[in-house]
Design a protein around this motif. Structure first.
Motif, mmCIF file in Angstrom:
data_model
loop_
_atom_site.group_PDB
_atom_site.id
_atom_site.type_symbol
_atom_site.label_atom_id
_atom_site.label_comp_id
_atom_site.label_asym_id
_atom_site.label_seq_id
_atom_site.Cartn_x
_atom_site.Cartn_y
_atom_site.Cartn_z
ATOM 1 N N TYR A 214 0.808 -1.221 0.000
ATOM 2 C CA TYR A 214 0.000 0.000 0.000
ATOM 3 C C TYR A 214 0.839 1.269 0.000
ATOM 4 O O TYR A 214 1.839 1.374 0.709
ATOM 5 C CB TYR A 214 -0.920 0.042 1.233
ATOM 6 N N LYS B 118 -3.376 -9.236 6.608
ATOM 7 C CA LYS B 118 -4.501 -8.888 5.736
ATOM 8 C C LYS B 118 -4.327 -9.319 4.287
ATOM 9 O O LYS B 118 -5.242 -9.821 3.666
ATOM 10 C CB LYS B 118 -4.786 -7.388 5.841
ATOM 11 N N LYS C 157 -12.935 -7.041 4.913
ATOM 12 C CA LYS C 157 -13.765 -5.954 4.372
ATOM 13 C C LYS C 157 -14.824 -6.537 3.471
ATOM 14 O O LYS C 157 -14.562 -7.462 2.709
ATOM 15 C CB LYS C 157 -12.886 -4.989 3.574
ATOM 16 N N ARG D 238 -13.833 0.391 3.793
ATOM 17 C CA ARG D 238 -13.250 1.712 3.994
ATOM 18 C C ARG D 238 -11.813 1.526 4.451
ATOM 19 O O ARG D 238 -11.459 0.492 5.009
ATOM 20 C CB ARG D 238 -14.000 2.453 5.116
ATOM 21 N N PHE D 239 -10.986 2.545 4.224
ATOM 22 C CA PHE D 239 -9.607 2.472 4.686
ATOM 23 C C PHE D 239 -9.577 2.759 6.179
ATOM 24 O O PHE D 239 -10.055 3.798 6.624
ATOM 25 C CB PHE D 239 -8.728 3.461 3.928
ATOM 26 N N VAL D 240 -9.056 1.831 6.954
ATOM 27 C CA VAL D 240 -9.033 2.000 8.406
ATOM 28 C C VAL D 240 -7.597 2.059 8.926
ATOM 29 O O VAL D 240 -6.675 1.571 8.268
ATOM 30 C CB VAL D 240 -9.796 0.855 9.123
ATOM 31 N N LEU E 189 -2.420 -0.909 12.152
ATOM 32 C CA LEU E 189 -2.675 -0.622 10.734
ATOM 33 C C LEU E 189 -2.337 0.838 10.458
ATOM 34 O O LEU E 189 -2.719 1.721 11.222
ATOM 35 C CB LEU E 189 -4.138 -0.883 10.380
ATOM 36 N N ASP E 190 -1.633 1.075 9.369
ATOM 37 C CA ASP E 190 -1.099 2.423 9.125
ATOM 38 C C ASP E 190 -1.657 3.082 7.873
ATOM 39 O O ASP E 190 -2.235 2.442 6.999
ATOM 40 C CB ASP E 190 0.423 2.341 8.946
HETATM 41 N N1 HPA Z 1 -5.747 0.177 6.447
HETATM 42 C C1 HPA Z 1 -4.401 0.019 6.527
HETATM 43 N N2 HPA Z 1 -3.722 -0.845 5.758
HETATM 44 C C2 HPA Z 1 -4.435 -1.565 4.858
HETATM 45 C C3 HPA Z 1 -5.825 -1.434 4.737
HETATM 46 C C4 HPA Z 1 -6.519 -0.519 5.565
HETATM 47 O O1 HPA Z 1 -7.762 -0.345 5.507
HETATM 48 N N3 HPA Z 1 -6.218 -2.305 3.750
HETATM 49 C C5 HPA Z 1 -5.092 -2.925 3.337
HETATM 50 N N4 HPA Z 1 -4.006 -2.494 3.987
#
Ligand code: HPA
Ligand code: MG
Length: 209
Positions: free
Chosen positions: A102, A132, A157, A177-179, A184-185
């Motif tokens: 990402y 994930k 998700k 949604r992006f969390v 998680l960053d």
């Molecule tokens: N948040 C952070 N990292 C991620 C996400 C997310 O929603 N999806 C995949 N990598």
């Protein structure tokens, strides 16, 4: 989507005013989707399920860094606690690999796997992977012919027409949604937030690279 693994559906988003969170993130978040305490309680139950299913095997835990570190650490801790308090203990080894795909909130084409060059010690062992982005990794891990592979994911998700396989152990199903938070960053920020939250538009701008 009907899945065999039970999980909790999360649609609500709680006001940030209801919880404590680091003040350096004020304005950067929209709401709290999963409070830390709920994550911990759910993790305890996942540990119980894993113990019930894998209790007779040695297991190798394959923790997917960086986003999976907190979930992995808490899950391992719970399994150890359950082991201590029962007369059936699980020998566990923990191994770490790193995946990165990402940039900002977008998935990039190239997935990097670091530390997975030699997983031959997995042969004949059971694995619980946490993290994930599992598909590519699973293909890689299967080549080492472990006796059993189980995947634990804290979050799934809800995406339409998803072809991705569902983890064997799922903590929560959340909207697509992006969390951030709980390791998680967004561009390396927000790992130091305990709750899982939705990032705000201004937060995305502030930490964009
Ligand atoms: N948040 C952070 N990292 C991620 C996400 C997310 O929603 N999806 C995949 N990598
Ligand atoms: Mg990330």
């Amino acid at each position: 989507m009907q899945t065999s693994s039970e999980s909790i559906f999360f649609n609500e988003c709680y006001s940030l005013d209801l919880f404590n969170y680091p003040t350096h993130y004020s304005g950067d978040l929209d709401c709290v989707i999963i409070p830390h305490g709920v994550i911990m309680d759910r993790t305890e139950r996942l540990a119980r399920n894993i113990m019930d299913d894998l209790g007779d095997h040695d297991i190798v835990v394959l923790c997917v860094l960086k986003g999976g570190y907190q979930f992995c650490a808490d899950l391992v801790e719970r399994i150890k606690a359950l082991s201590r308090n029962s007369n059936h203990t699980i020998p566990m080894r923990v191994h770490f690999i790193r995946l990165r795909s990402y940039l900002n909130d977008q998935s990039t084409e190239d997935l990097h796997i670091l530390g997975a060059e030699d997983l031959s010690f997995l042969a004949g062992k059971g694995i619980v992977g946490t993290g994930k982005t599992m598909e590519t990794l699973l293909q890689h891990v299967k080549a080492f012919k472990p006796k059993m592979i189980k995947v634990a994911g804290l979050l799934v998700k809800r995406v339409q027409h998803s072809l991705a396989s569902v983890p064997d152990y799922v903590g929560f199903e959340i909207p697509n949604r992006f969390v951030v938070g709980y390791a998680l960053d967004y561009n390396e920020y927000f790992r130091d937030l305990n709750h899982i939250c939705i990032i705000s538009e201004s937060g995305k701008k502030k930490y964009k690279v």
